[in-house]
Design a protein around this motif. Structure first.
Motif, PDB file in Angstrom:
ATOM      1  N   VAL A   1       0.819  -1.218   0.000  1.00 13.81           N
ATOM      2  CA  VAL A   1       0.000   0.000   0.000  1.00 13.81           C
ATOM      3  C   VAL A   1       0.852   1.267   0.000  1.00 13.81           C
ATOM      4  N   THR A   2       2.053   1.187   0.567  1.00 13.85           N
ATOM      5  CA  THR A   2       2.908   2.374   0.601  1.00 13.85           C
ATOM      6  C   THR A   2       3.787   2.479  -0.642  1.00 13.85           C
ATOM      7  N   GLN A   3       3.534   1.593  -1.635  1.00  9.59           N
ATOM      8  CA  GLN A   3       4.299   1.610  -2.874  1.00  9.59           C
ATOM      9  C   GLN A   3       5.804   1.533  -2.631  1.00  9.59           C
ATOM     10  N   PRO A   4       6.252   0.489  -1.949  1.00  5.07           N
ATOM     11  CA  PRO A   4       7.688   0.356  -1.700  1.00  5.07           C
ATOM     12  C   PRO A   4       8.436   0.112  -3.006  1.00  5.07           C
ATOM     13  N   ARG A   5       9.733   0.394  -3.011  1.00  3.09           N
ATOM     14  CA  ARG A   5      10.545   0.137  -4.209  1.00  3.09           C
ATOM     15  C   ARG A   5      11.119  -1.260  -4.166  1.00  3.09           C
ATOM     16  N   LEU A   6      11.332  -1.746  -2.949  1.00  2.00           N
ATOM     17  CA  LEU A   6      11.996  -3.033  -2.784  1.00  2.00           C
ATOM     18  C   LEU A   6      11.202  -3.872  -1.793  1.00  2.00           C
ATOM     19  N   VAL A   7      10.867  -5.096  -2.202  1.00  2.00           N
ATOM     20  CA  VAL A   7      10.084  -5.968  -1.335  1.00  2.00           C
ATOM     21  C   VAL A   7      10.836  -7.274  -1.124  1.00  2.00           C
ATOM     22  N   PHE A   8      10.913  -7.707   0.127  1.00  3.82           N
ATOM     23  CA  PHE A   8      11.516  -8.993   0.460  1.00  3.82           C
ATOM     24  C   PHE A   8      10.392  -9.978   0.752  1.00  3.82           C
ATOM     25  N   MET A   9      10.485 -11.164   0.163  1.00  6.31           N
ATOM     26  CA  MET A   9       9.448 -12.165   0.407  1.00  6.31           C
ATOM     27  C   MET A   9      10.090 -13.478   0.828  1.00  6.31           C
ATOM     28  N   ASP A  10       9.613 -14.014   1.954  1.00  4.18           N
ATOM     29  CA  ASP A  10      10.130 -15.278   2.454  1.00  4.18           C
ATOM     30  C   ASP A  10       9.078 -16.356   2.242  1.00  4.18           C
TER      31      ASP A  10
END
Lengths: 264, 272
Positions: free
Chosen positions: B181-190
């Motif tokens: 929702v905050t429009q991140p540039r980098l997302v980590f997914m586990d």
């Protein structure tokens, strides 16, 4: 060949060797010293008996297989791009903008509709969704895929229907280089004619194509030249290259029958 | 035709990262660059160190050695404009690191319970990160909540329900909405599809593909599932005993693996 046209793709002395670590590091040479030159607007058809490993060359050009030796080069107006040592992060964009690949089998993305599967290469370039939608439907209609299937995921389609989805996906983005791995294999003659038309239109707009066609008639209609692979391809009927890639759809289709048998 | 622009700016650099809990437990000498818009998959079996690496990269755990450098384009001051600023994740201080995690990064946990507040409403879960960025208007927060619930295919009429009344797949989608929702540039997914039923997994995969494309996200994805990696990741790093044994284009790693361990891993997959 159009003699006045400089090549878009060239290969010189290409080698491909698989090293099978599970078999004590056994080396399997499948290609030696293959050279070719492909101009814009030209369709070069790979010739050679079944099982010789024609798909191997297409997979090298598409980056799925590493090049073991020799050079594989794209020639742009402002310089050459060497593919054999291209960094991994460059391939994504190269495939989006330059190299299109119509594989023999559709790698089915669960739950995604046929229409969306076809639109995806355009959406990846940031094209307008509405335009992509229309172009996808135009192509699916041309390829005679019944309209009631467009909103369904192709997982349950017949082989011929899946192949037409795959062809539409391959042609929609008008890549300057197209790799065609038996696009007409499971099609009836009316749809084969449509694919031949698509190939001829692509030629007219300057697309360079490297293809495999087992159908003699289609080959004669689309090929500008034949590239004989005998003498360069060392793989015989025992070439186990496919056993080294069980995640690919080819081998998954090969394992299905035995799986079914074990269930009975 | 002109040569296409194939170079993309670097977003994150991992420089010789080591974090060990014991001999071969953790990760060692990890060195790579993540570029803008790239989805990088980290694959390997349990105990290969991939989750440890993700914790170090995402700011949760300092490495024993090495650096995580983030190339931020967020303006540091009005005068600096939009120039890139290189932030050394474990040298910038706790407050700055937390702000980065809140504003430019996102983390999707394998277990949605770790990323959600189960007792407060779905809408509040989605709105929380926006509030942390200073948004206070109730109507806007609620509208954002409903919009994101729809984007992740949750029924927006359930905005006032607590996530503990949701199924596992719904909770995972809510966690993704809360993160994006905050429009991140980098997302980590586990292991984002880890504990889910196969039908739910397929739906989530399709959603993640669409969202990463539409938002131009850069993603670092940890998974042990090579089929998930094939569908989502542009590039792969294969880990074993804390080290990267092979890295490259996803199709190349899966179709023409070079390292003995990668060949074993790829040939051990069951295909239905």
């Amino acid at each position: 060949m159009t003699a006045n046209s400089s090549p878009f793709l060239s290969a010189s002395s290409l080698d491909k060797t698989f090293v099978l670590h599970a078999q004590g590091g056994q080396q399997l040479a499948v290609m030696r010293g293959l050279s070719l030159s492909l101009a814009p607007g030209e369709c070069l058809v790979l010739a050679g008996r079944s099982g010789i490993g024609k798909s191997t060359l297409l997979k090298m050009v598409n980056g799925n297989y590493r090049v073991s030796g020799g050079r594989l080069t794209l020639h742009f107006d402002d310089g050459a791009l060497e593919l054999s040592d291209l960094p991994a992060q460059a391939w994504h964009r190269l495939r989006r903008d330059v190299i299109g690949y119509v594989s023999q089998f559709l790698r089915v993305v669960p739950r995604v509709s046929a229409r969306e599967v076809v639109m995806e290469p355009l959406l990846a370039r940031g094209c307008d969704t509405h335009d992509a939608h229309q172009r996808a439907e135009t192509l699916l209609a041309r390829l005679n895929l019944p309209e009631r299937l467009w909103a369904l995921a192709p997982g349950t389609f017949s082989g011929g229907e899946q192949q037409r989805v795959n062809i539409a996906r391959g042609f929609i983005a008008e890549h300057p280089l197209l790799l065609l791995d038996e696009p007409t294999a499971s099609l009836d003659s009316a749809n084969r004619d449509v694919v031949v038309e698509l190939i001829q239109e692509a030629k007219a707009r300057g697309t360079a194509m490297l293809g495999i066609f087992h159908d003699e008639e289609v080959r004669t209609r689309v090929a500008d030249r034949l590239l004989p692979l005998e003498g360069h391809m060392l793989g015989g009927t025992e070439m186990p290259a496919s056993s080294a890639m069980p995640v690919s759809s080819e081998s998954s289709s090969a394992t299905t029958p035995s799986h079914k048998e074990s269930l009975q | 035709m002109k040569r296409p622009q194939l170079k993309r700016p670097a977003l994150l650099d991992a420089r010789n990262i080591t974090r060990l809990y014991g001999p071969n437990q953790g990760c060692q000498d990890i060195d790579f660059t993540l570029h803008q818009g790239e989805v990088l998959g980290i694959v390997g079996e349990s105990g290969s160190g991939k989750s440890t690496l993700l914790r170090v990269l995402s700011g949760l755990e300092a490495p024993d050695e090495g650096q995580v450098i983030y190339h931020s384009t967020q303006q540091a001051s009005a005068a600096a404009g939009s120039a890139t600023e290189n932030l050394d994740l474990y040298a910038i201080g706790e407050a700055r690191r937390r702000a980065l995690l809140r504003m430019e990064w996102g983390l999707v946990h394998q277990n949605p319970r770790d990323g959600l507040r189960l007792g407060v409403s779905a809408g509040a879960n989605v709105g929380e990160r926006l509030m942390a960025l200073g948004q206070r208007h109730y109507g806007d927060l609620r509208a954002a909540g409903q919009d994101w619930m729809e984007r992740v295919e949750l029924d927006p009429r359930r905005i006032d329900d607590a996530p503990r009344t949701f199924s596992g797949g719904m909770q995972q989608r809510l966690q993704i909405a809360r993160t994006l929702v905050t429009q991140p540039r980098l997302v980590f997914m586990d292991e984002p599809t880890g504990g889910l039923d196969v039908s739910v997994q397929a739906r989530l995969l399709d959603m993640l593909r669409t969202l990463t494309r539409e938002l131009g996200l850069s993603v670092i994805l940890v998974t042990h599932d090579l089929a998930v990696a094939r569908l989502l990741a542009h590039r792969l790093m294969v880990m074993r005993q804390g080290r990267v044994v092979e890295a490259g284009l996803t199709d190349q790693i899966l179709d023409d693996p070079q390292h003995p361990y990668t060949q074993l891993l790829v040939s051990s997959v069951l295909t239905p």
